[in-house]
Design an enzyme around this catalytic site. Structure first.
Site, mmCIF file in Angstrom:
data_model
loop_
_atom_site.group_PDB
_atom_site.id
_atom_site.type_symbol
_atom_site.label_atom_id
_atom_site.label_comp_id
_atom_site.label_asym_id
_atom_site.label_seq_id
_atom_site.Cartn_x
_atom_site.Cartn_y
_atom_site.Cartn_z
ATOM 1 N N CYS A 168 0.832 -1.188 0.000
ATOM 2 C CA CYS A 168 0.000 0.000 0.000
ATOM 3 C C CYS A 168 0.876 1.250 0.000
ATOM 4 C CB CYS A 168 -0.950 -0.007 1.196
ATOM 5 S SG CYS A 168 -0.140 -0.161 2.784
ATOM 6 N N CYS A 169 0.285 2.327 -0.512
ATOM 7 C CA CYS A 169 0.909 3.653 -0.454
ATOM 8 C C CYS A 169 -0.253 4.638 -0.446
ATOM 9 C CB CYS A 169 1.862 3.872 -1.630
ATOM 10 S SG CYS A 169 1.057 3.899 -3.231
ATOM 11 N N ASP A 170 -0.042 5.867 -0.857
ATOM 12 C CA ASP A 170 -1.150 6.819 -0.786
ATOM 13 C C ASP A 170 -2.107 6.695 -1.975
ATOM 14 O OD1 ASP A 170 0.963 7.585 -2.316
ATOM 15 O OD2 ASP A 170 0.824 9.717 -1.860
#
Ligand SMILES: Nc1ncnc2c1ncn2[C@@H]1O[C@@H]2COP(=O)(O)O[C@H]2[C@H]1O
Length: 348
Positions: free
Chosen positions: A315-317
């Site tokens: 995950c990231c933004d």
């Protein structure tokens, strides 16, 4: 069970392996072994769905429907030229009557090899020209990576047809840190050096050496970022390159497993782990419970700290950096998912 190396001659006695070109057959022979079953030992059971193509080399294999033997396959006979009961899930159980020698090949690998054999290699050997010393080894290597098995055969054909060969001299820069991403590369001849310039080290620190069959230049394309390193030829050599749009559509998208928050949480509940690829400052601000943090830049360096038997949800933004991370992991055989939309949209 014992395992023995195979000759291409033996492989050629099976169908459709007999149609494979010499190089591909040799590559396959290097991957496959002869295995053995003792009398009464089960090879596979009715209902099994593991995709393996099996051929009987010697001995007799019994095929059972319920408990009744409906057919036998004896090594060396005409019927043994074909794969044993090639349907998934298996419709019968296969059991050794006596001592049976057999070979078993990953069916997806075989499928891509047959596809490549019948499509791409002709065009590519033409492109290679007469100074080619590496042959099509790079292709075999590429096709054998687990990640490639997720790519539909039609895409593989298109990828090989759209790739362009470029030759370089030792010292030539193939791509430069900070530049826009335009192509994805496979090294097909020679060696390359990957270096990264830092404020303290303008000459660049050495990150990796690349050899025939290695790929590079994917990260800027996937995450729409600038090139994060410089790749320089250490020797004379060649690359095959694929344009950004083709790379994304044909290679990258089919390799990625996108999940929404609900699916991601299910994976975590079943023993998976959040792998957050944002910077530590972003991570500290907010992250998924239990998540580990490896910024995208460090993922290759820290890959050996990850458990190959674990499933990771990256995950990231937004989903950009995490899809680049997932690509790197799945290229190395990890089961990696990407959270669609990122943690800002995807969860909380
Ligand atoms: N540590 C590393 N090991 C191997 N290759 C790397 C490493 N870091 C960066 N690269 C490659 O160098 C490339 C530079 O361009 P990209 O950022 O598009 O994609 C990058 C990766 O393919």
């Amino acid at each position: 069970m014992t395992a023995e190396r195979l000759s291409t001659q033996l492989l050629k006695s099976f169908s459709p392996l007999d149609g494979l070109k010499r190089d591909n057959l040799a590559a396959l022979a290097g991957k496959v072994q002869i295995r053995e079953l003792s009398p009464q030992q089960i090879l596979f059971k009715e209902g099994d769905s593991e995709k393996r193509t099996v051929y009987v080399v010697s001995g007799t294999l019994e095929l059972l429907d319920q408990d009744a033997v409906t057919e036998t396959v004896e090594g060396g006979t005409e019927s043994a030229r074909n794969p044993v009961s090639p349907n998934y899930p298996r419709r019968v159980t296969a059991r050794a009557r006596d001592r049976v020698q057999y070979i078993s090949i990953d069916s997806d690998l075989l499928d891509v090899m047959l596809t490549w054999d019948q499509t791409g290699s002709y065009e590519v050997s033409e492109l290679h020209g007469s100074d080619d010393v590496g042959g099509d080894d790079w292709m075999t290597m590429l096709l054998q990576t687990k990640a490639f098995h997720k790519i539909p055969p039609a895409n593989i054909q298109a990828i090989f047809m759209r790739m362009q060969q470029i030759n370089y001299k030792a010292g030539d820069v193939v791509l430069k840190q900070g530049a826009e991403g335009d192509y994805f590369y496979v090294l097909t001849r020679g060696k390359c050096l990957v270096t990264r310039e830092t404020p303290l080290n303008k000459d660049g620190i050495k990150l990796a050496e690349l050899n025939v069959g290695d790929t590079f230049g994917e990260e800027a394309l996937i995450s729409d970022a600038k090139r994060n390193a410089t790749v320089t030829m250490q020797t004379d050599g060649s690359v095959m390159r694929l344009g950004k749009d083709d790379f994304k559509r044909l290679l990258n998208e089919p390799m990625l497993d996108w999940v929404d928050t609900a699916a991601a949480e299910k994976i975590i509940a079943e023993g998976g782990m959040w792998l957050d690829v944002r910077l530590p400052s972003e991570f500290e601000n907010h992250h998924q419970p239990g998540a580990i943090n490896i910024p995208l830049y460090f993922i290759r360096l820290k890959i050996n700290t990850l458990d190959p038997d674990k499933q990771y949800v990256l995950c990231c933004d937004t989903g950009r950096r995490s899809s680049a991370g997932a690509y790197i992991l799945s290229e190395r055989g990890f089961q990696a998912y990407v959270l669609k939309g990122g943690i800002s949209n995807g969860s909380r």
